[in-house]
Design a protein around this motif. Sequence first.
Motif, PDB file in Angstrom:
ATOM      1  N   ALA A 178       0.811  -1.219   0.000  1.00  0.00           N
ATOM      2  CA  ALA A 178       0.000   0.000   0.000  1.00  0.00           C
ATOM      3  C   ALA A 178       0.845   1.270   0.000  1.00  0.00           C
ATOM      4  O   ALA A 178       0.305   2.363   0.037  1.00  0.00           O
ATOM      5  N   GLY A 179       2.178   1.122  -0.056  1.00  0.00           N
ATOM      6  CA  GLY A 179       3.020   2.307  -0.022  1.00  0.00           C
ATOM      7  C   GLY A 179       3.523   2.579   1.380  1.00  0.00           C
ATOM      8  O   GLY A 179       2.945   2.140   2.372  1.00  0.00           O
ATOM      9  N   ASP A 180       4.633   3.293   1.455  1.00  0.00           N
ATOM     10  CA  ASP A 180       5.307   3.514   2.733  1.00  0.00           C
ATOM     11  C   ASP A 180       4.410   4.158   3.788  1.00  0.00           C
ATOM     12  O   ASP A 180       4.333   3.694   4.919  1.00  0.00           O
ATOM     13  N   ALA A 181       3.739   5.242   3.421  1.00  0.00           N
ATOM     14  CA  ALA A 181       2.967   5.991   4.414  1.00  0.00           C
ATOM     15  C   ALA A 181       1.865   5.153   5.033  1.00  0.00           C
ATOM     16  O   ALA A 181       1.687   5.134   6.257  1.00  0.00           O
ATOM     17  N   VAL A 182       1.120   4.442   4.189  1.00  0.00           N
ATOM     18  CA  VAL A 182       0.010   3.631   4.687  1.00  0.00           C
ATOM     19  C   VAL A 182       0.520   2.489   5.545  1.00  0.00           C
ATOM     20  O   VAL A 182       0.028   2.255   6.654  1.00  0.00           O
ATOM     21  N   MET A 183       1.516   1.774   5.057  1.00  0.00           N
ATOM     22  CA  MET A 183       1.986   0.608   5.785  1.00  0.00           C
ATOM     23  C   MET A 183       2.719   0.991   7.073  1.00  0.00           C
ATOM     24  O   MET A 183       2.708   0.247   8.042  1.00  0.00           O
ATOM     25  N   GLN A 184       3.345   2.158   7.092  1.00  0.00           N
ATOM     26  CA  GLN A 184       3.944   2.621   8.345  1.00  0.00           C
ATOM     27  C   GLN A 184       2.857   2.876   9.380  1.00  0.00           C
ATOM     28  O   GLN A 184       3.019   2.553  10.560  1.00  0.00           O
ATOM     29  N   ALA A 185       1.751   3.441   8.935  1.00  0.00           N
ATOM     30  CA  ALA A 185       0.624   3.672   9.845  1.00  0.00           C
ATOM     31  C   ALA A 185       0.048   2.354  10.325  1.00  0.00           C
ATOM     32  O   ALA A 185      -0.251   2.190  11.513  1.00  0.00           O
ATOM     33  N   VAL A 186      -0.111   1.400   9.408  1.00  0.00           N
ATOM     34  CA  VAL A 186      -0.654   0.088   9.776  1.00  0.00           C
ATOM     35  C   VAL A 186       0.278  -0.601  10.772  1.00  0.00           C
ATOM     36  O   VAL A 186      -0.173  -1.182  11.764  1.00  0.00           O
ATOM     37  N   SER A 187       1.577  -0.538  10.523  1.00  0.00           N
ATOM     38  CA  SER A 187       2.544  -1.160  11.438  1.00  0.00           C
ATOM     39  C   SER A 187       2.483  -0.523  12.817  1.00  0.00           C
ATOM     40  O   SER A 187       2.557  -1.219  13.840  1.00  0.00           O
ATOM     41  N   ALA A 188       2.355   0.804  12.855  1.00  0.00           N
ATOM     42  CA  ALA A 188       2.264   1.500  14.136  1.00  0.00           C
ATOM     43  C   ALA A 188       1.006   1.095  14.889  1.00  0.00           C
ATOM     44  O   ALA A 188       1.031   0.905  16.113  1.00  0.00           O
ATOM     45  N   VAL A 189      -0.093   0.952  14.162  1.00  0.00           N
ATOM     46  CA  VAL A 189      -1.346   0.547  14.798  1.00  0.00           C
ATOM     47  C   VAL A 189      -1.264  -0.900  15.273  1.00  0.00           C
ATOM     48  O   VAL A 189      -1.731  -1.235  16.369  1.00  0.00           O
ATOM     49  N   GLN A 190      -0.673  -1.771  14.456  1.00  0.00           N
ATOM     50  CA  GLN A 190      -0.470  -3.162  14.874  1.00  0.00           C
ATOM     51  C   GLN A 190       0.294  -3.230  16.192  1.00  0.00           C
ATOM     52  O   GLN A 190      -0.097  -3.943  17.119  1.00  0.00           O
ATOM     53  N   ALA A 191       1.387  -2.494  16.248  1.00  0.00           N
ATOM     54  CA  ALA A 191       2.204  -2.483  17.472  1.00  0.00           C
ATOM     55  C   ALA A 191       1.403  -1.914  18.636  1.00  0.00           C
ATOM     56  O   ALA A 191       1.519  -2.394  19.769  1.00  0.00           O
ATOM     57  N   GLY A 192       0.580  -0.910  18.359  1.00  0.00           N
ATOM     58  CA  GLY A 192      -0.248  -0.330  19.403  1.00  0.00           C
ATOM     59  C   GLY A 192      -1.266  -1.307  19.947  1.00  0.00           C
ATOM     60  O   GLY A 192      -1.507  -1.365  21.165  1.00  0.00           O
ATOM     61  N   ILE A 193      -1.873  -2.090  19.069  1.00  0.00           N
ATOM     62  CA  ILE A 193      -2.840  -3.101  19.502  1.00  0.00           C
ATOM     63  C   ILE A 193      -2.157  -4.147  20.378  1.00  0.00           C
ATOM     64  O   ILE A 193      -2.662  -4.535  21.432  1.00  0.00           O
ATOM     65  N   THR A 194      -0.982  -4.610  19.931  1.00  0.00           N
ATOM     66  CA  THR A 194      -0.244  -5.616  20.691  1.00  0.00           C
ATOM     67  C   THR A 194       0.114  -5.090  22.081  1.00  0.00           C
ATOM     68  O   THR A 194      -0.075  -5.788  23.089  1.00  0.00           O
ATOM     69  N   ALA A 195       0.607  -3.855  22.144  1.00  0.00           N
ATOM     70  CA  ALA A 195       0.969  -3.266  23.433  1.00  0.00           C
ATOM     71  C   ALA A 195      -0.252  -3.091  24.325  1.00  0.00           C
ATOM     72  O   ALA A 195      -0.198  -3.346  25.536  1.00  0.00           O
ATOM     73  N   ALA A 196      -1.370  -2.696  23.733  1.00  0.00           N
ATOM     74  CA  ALA A 196      -2.598  -2.511  24.518  1.00  0.00           C
ATOM     75  C   ALA A 196      -3.119  -3.842  25.040  1.00  0.00           C
ATOM     76  O   ALA A 196      -3.628  -3.917  26.166  1.00  0.00           O
ATOM     77  N   LEU A 197      -2.995  -4.896  24.247  1.00  0.00           N
ATOM     78  CA  LEU A 197      -3.420  -6.222  24.696  1.00  0.00           C
ATOM     79  C   LEU A 197      -2.580  -6.683  25.883  1.00  0.00           C
ATOM     80  O   LEU A 197      -3.105  -7.240  26.852  1.00  0.00           O
TER      81      LEU A 197
END
Length: 223
Positions: free
Chosen positions: A196-215
């Motif tokens: 999806a391109g750098d900007a989108v996937m960087q956002a997705v990766s950040a959100v993924q990490a955020g979900i994991t940390a919140a869990l």
Amino acid sequence: MLITEDLALLLTDDATGRTLTDAARVDLSLGGALLLDLIGAGLVRITGPGEEVKPGRVVVTGVSPSGDALLDAGVAQLVGRRPAKPQEVIQRLRKDLRPAAYQRLAARGIVRASEERILGIFPTTRWPAVDSAHEARVRAALLDVLVGGRTPTSLEATLIALLHAIGQVPKVVPTDAMSKRDLSRRAKAVAEGNVAGDAVMQAVSAVQAGITAALVATAAAAS
């Protein structure tokens, strides 16, 4: 449809209207999905290096009404607060998000509210499917990506990444074509890709990490 709505559908059993996994995982993943919807709508962004605000913080970039009630409600929870890590923002956004997403889907005629009682005492609302056509198309597309090997669209890669973050890919996209382990490995590869391109996937990766940390934080608080 928002990413949040698609994810809510995928994580809900069509027949019973119950979530496929525990509430914490569902709610945190929906919070992550809404954060990505807000980013996609240009209402918030995640800071990078060299800015006045520390990198990796969520900042509001648009406070005007977007015309979408769910997005505007999400922004309203962030306006006036200090920039925060995705983990913290996801925790804020998840509050009352699941029923709001279901109500939107019900308004579209996709699910319906079913009032029930747990143990015959405690009232609860289930959301069984009324029209599964859209969900079936989304699920088939994800299966084509994971099993067929097709290059995913930005939306498909995002949904797979969110499902992978809470370990629900094998349950949401079951198949006899490969083992659950291989399916999860394929999901991880898609989630870590850059289709999806750098900007989108960087956002997705950040959100993924955020979900994991919140869990992790949620589990620690409950123990």
